[in-house]
Design an enzyme around this catalytic site. Structure first.
Site, PDB file in Angstrom:
ATOM      1  N   HIS A   1      29.166  17.291   1.980  1.00 55.01           N
ATOM      2  CA  HIS A   1      29.217  15.930   2.498  1.00 55.01           C
ATOM      3  C   HIS A   1      30.609  15.887   3.840  1.00 55.01           C
ATOM      4  O   HIS A   1      31.676  16.325   3.045  1.00 55.01           O
ATOM      5  CB  HIS A   1      28.968  14.543   2.032  1.00 55.01           C
ATOM      6  CG  HIS A   1      30.368  13.917   0.774  1.00 55.01           C
ATOM      7  ND1 HIS A   1      31.199  13.618   1.403  1.00 55.01           N
ATOM      8  CD2 HIS A   1      30.462  15.321  -0.431  1.00 55.01           C
ATOM      9  CE1 HIS A   1      31.948  13.279   0.482  1.00 55.01           C
ATOM     10  NE2 HIS A   1      31.787  13.438  -0.935  1.00 55.01           N
TER      11      HIS A   1
ATOM     12  N   GLU B   1      27.450   9.995   1.742  1.00 50.05           N
ATOM     13  CA  GLU B   1      27.592  10.612   0.328  1.00 50.05           C
ATOM     14  C   GLU B   1      28.434  10.052  -0.796  1.00 50.05           C
ATOM     15  O   GLU B   1      27.428   8.709  -1.470  1.00 50.05           O
ATOM     16  CB  GLU B   1      28.255  12.049  -0.244  1.00 50.05           C
ATOM     17  CG  GLU B   1      27.852  12.562  -1.161  1.00 50.05           C
ATOM     18  CD  GLU B   1      28.736  12.154  -1.811  1.00 50.05           C
ATOM     19  OE1 GLU B   1      28.477  12.219  -3.274  1.00 50.05           O
ATOM     20  OE2 GLU B   1      29.931  11.529  -1.532  1.00 50.05           O
ATOM     21  N   GLU B   2      29.019   9.307   0.223  1.00 43.29           N
ATOM     22  CA  GLU B   2      30.163   8.301  -0.336  1.00 43.29           C
ATOM     23  C   GLU B   2      29.495   6.724  -1.036  1.00 43.29           C
ATOM     24  O   GLU B   2      30.058   5.935  -1.049  1.00 43.29           O
ATOM     25  CB  GLU B   2      31.519   7.992   0.562  1.00 43.29           C
ATOM     26  CG  GLU B   2      32.372   9.451   0.367  1.00 43.29           C
ATOM     27  CD  GLU B   2      32.739   9.621  -1.241  1.00 43.29           C
ATOM     28  OE1 GLU B   2      32.070   8.958  -1.666  1.00 43.29           O
ATOM     29  OE2 GLU B   2      33.512  10.798  -1.026  1.00 43.29           O
TER      30      GLU B   2
END
Lengths: 336, 349
Positions: free
Chosen positions: A62, A196-197
């Site tokens: 990511h 992603e986070e």
């Protein structure tokens, strides 16, 4: 040489949902090493190097990073914020931040008592000071909805280096480096994923479009080698960490075995990783279509999600080697 | 089919989430005794179809994975540090006999500091998984030869304990007892002429991510799906609305559940005079129905459950007659499906 590229990638602006600048920089680095590349509708950067085996390997990391988003600007020009991803508030105050347009600011939190040593920062009591004295003045520089990131100081301690964007730009840099001298009979798709986070949003979408036979994801992991940490066997400098399990995913035993065999045959040091808390894109990729076989290699990292994430360059180098070995294998695992 | 015998065999096999190969092989053998149409997918879901492939197709799913533990670190004194795989309650772990699946299966125990050596504050604090350790008798170097970080640990399997009144107590009745129910359904349905196709799936990884439910529903792409999984049985210390009487078949009602599919199950129970209890779940149901519902543009889902006491311990307790009743409700509903199935499922009236 690698460090120069790493610094370049570390300093790119790219909070979750706003990764286009990072994608542009990565695309420039990747262009010489792939046959085609494109950005999908979510913003994932997909780089394709053609093969002849008819099989597809997807490498992924990511490229988004944690940050803050402005939710309100008060009459005195202070910015009230919400977190983008897993911010650790007590470790995120008194930090320098930067917006996409280059506006600088510093973080702090409400302190009703003078010098209250016990006061704890939370996201709702935090704010950003961008040096303005009124809402009007602040609105000329920053709008509600704008995102900022920690200013990424690069701390070179020799073999070990620190930065606020190591999660996960170090893995982006590793993929670029690995692609440089890659030998593979398979179609290789290097994917730099978005969001992603904030819940593994990009990776599954890219995996759906590519439908690979195998995915190897790269991300950072925590270590158990600092004073008083929970029992975890991963340490800095002992090699790439081959993921067994984390909170989001269990790596299939055949895929673990495959990665371990690759490391052992090439004499690359490795560690086995079981991460107590934390997730990664591998989870989203596994759940795609009829189930995609996916594993993960982690870069051991201290102080993840702070502005001083530390990694060891030996681990970085060994991970580059391991990826090259993995993609060179004719035989890929085809079941758990 | 002998239900007790099937449960004894099914609960004896290890199959912690992500390592379902061994239990999968056994389920495959069981399925093959009822149908030739048996297959597996990449992640280890085992499928068996009863009836020719046709529409409508009904997917019945019970998960075969079990909760367990994984080694996170091997201490220099040979003690294994662990993390839970799925919802293991650390409070019930001390005093457990376990099997460590290293290079070969090794017996182990999860110990605890004796009360004599604890002070008042320490005895009042519940155990945390980080503080516990597994003792296999080896010292550090010996342990490291056979055991590795990432190896699985399960409760030691034992034959089901037969309590009075048809109550059965054993590890992993969640959800292996429902695999046995699927087998009984297959037996019933083989004797009937069906106007539908039924795929039975023993799914993987329900206890963590629901991976098996997701990819199972995606690949079968059924017209309706029923998850069969345990719910909480009544016991001291819990509120009545959180649990159900042990002798009732429980059907779930809520946003995860297709109302008409629920009605079909209710009709089946009524026709057979089987008493049911409705469980209300407006949020996530914690079953494969939750993940299956949103695959492939939406799949009507329902849940059939037998109540179970002491969930996620090594003494999960269930009533065998309730399992038979679950099989009857499901089989009856499937047997009654006819060409008007689309109308029966239609929400628009």
């Amino acid at each position: 040489m690698f460090k120069k590229m790493l610094i370049d990638i570390l300093q790119a602006y790219g909070p979750s949902g706003n990764e286009h600048k990072t994608a542009r920089i990565l695309a420039e680095y990747m262009r010489p090493y792939c046959d085609e590349l494109w950005v999908d509708v979510l913003g994932n950067l997909i780089c394709h190097k053609k093969g002849i085996s008819g099989k597809k390997i997807m490498l992924s990391a990511h490229m988004d990073q944690i940050g803050f988003i402005v939710v309100d600007i008060d009459e005195n020009g202070f910015l009230r914020i919400a977190n983008v991803g897993g911010i650790l508030p007590p470790l995120s105050v008194a930090r320098e931040v930067v917006f996409e347009n280059g506006v600088r600011g510093v973080t702090y939190f409400e302190t009703p008592e003078t010098r209250d040593a016990k006061a704890v920062a939370t996201v709702p009591n935090m704010y950003i000071d961008i040096g303005c004295t009124s809402r009007e003045e602040a609105e000329e520089k920053v709008q509600i909805g704008d995102m900022c990131i920690f200013v990424s100081n690069y701390v070179d301690m020799g073999k070990r280096v620190a930065s606020g964007a190591m999660d996960n730009r170090v893995c982006c840099a590793i993929i670029v480096e690995a692609m440089k001298e890659m030998q593979s009979s398979h179609d290789v798709y290097a994917v730099f994923t978005v969001q992603e986070e904030v819940g593994l949003r990009g990776a599954g979408v890219a995996a759906y479009a590519i439908s690979p036979d195998l995915n190897i994801n790269l991300d950072v992991t925590l270590t158990g080698d600092t004073p008083k940490t929970p029992a975890m066997s991963v340490a800095l400098g002992k090699g790439p960490a081959i993921k067994m399990m984390d909170s989001s995913v269990i790596v299939p035993i055949a895929v673990r075995r495959f990665m371990i065999d690759c490391a052992e045959q090439a004499d690359i040091p490795y560690q086995r990783e079981v991460l107590r808390a934390g997730g990664t894109d591998t989870a989203a990729i596994q759940k795609t279509q009829k189930g995609i076989l996916a594993g993960c290699i982690s870069i051991p990292s201290r102080y993840v999600h702070t502005p001083v994430e530390v990694v060891d360059m030996d681990d970085v180098e060994n991970t580059v080697k391991l990826i090259r070995v993995i993609v060179s294998k004719e035989q890929l695992p085809d079941t758990i | 089919m002998d239900m007790l015998d099937a449960i004894s065999c099914l609960t004896a096999k290890p199959g912690v989430t992500g390592a379902e190969q061994e239990i999968g092989q056994l389920v495959e053998q069981y399925f093959l005794t009822y149908t030739k149409d048996v297959w597996k997918d990449q992640y280890g879901n085992v499928y068996g179809r009863i009836g020719e492939k046709t529409k409508p197709e009904i997917l019945i799913m019970a998960h075969m994975d079990e909760i367990g533990l994984m080694v996170t670190k091997i201490e220099n004194n040979g003690m294994l540090r662990m993390i839970n795989v799925g919802g293991v309650d650390p409070r019930v772990l001390p005093g457990s006999e376990v099997v460590v699946f290293g290079d070969k299966p090794l017996p182990g125990v999860i110990g605890a500091v004796p009360p004599h050596l604890l002070n008042k504050e320490q005895t009042d604090i519940a155990y945390r998984i980080e503080d516990l350790f597994c003792d296999i008798g080896y010292d550090g170097p010996e342990a490291r030869k056979l055991v590795h970080v990432g190896d699985y640990i399960t409760f030691a399997p034992k034959p089901p304990l037969q309590l009075k009144n048809g109550y059965l107590s054993c590890k992993t009745l969640d959800d292996r007892a429902l695999i046995a129910v699927m087998l009984e359904c297959m037996e019933y349905l083989n004797k009937r002429k069906l106007k539908c196709s039924v795929v039975f799936c023993a799914s993987v990884q329900e206890e963590r991510s629901g991976l098996g439910g997701i990819i199972g529903a995606y690949s079968v792409h059924p017209d309706m799906a029923i998850a069969i999984d345990v719910c909480h049985g009544s016991m001291p210390g819990v509120k009545p609305f959180e649990t159900a009487p042990m002798d009732k078949v429980v059907l779930t009602k809520g946003s995860n559940i297709h109302e008409k599919l629920l009605k079909m199950l209710q009709d089946s129970a009524k026709a057979q005079n089987i008493p049911i209890e409705l469980e209300i779940a407006m949020g996530p149901t914690g079953t494969d129905a939750w993940t299956m519902q949103v695959q492939r543009g939406g799949i009507p889902c329902a849940i059939v459950s037998p109540p179970l006491r002491y969930m996620h311990t090594s003494v999960e307790t269930i009533r065998i007659d309730t399992l038979h009743a679950c099989a009857k409700v499901i089989s009856g509903m499937i047997g009654d499906i006819d060409e008007n199935w689309e109308e029966a499922l239609c929400l628009d009236d």
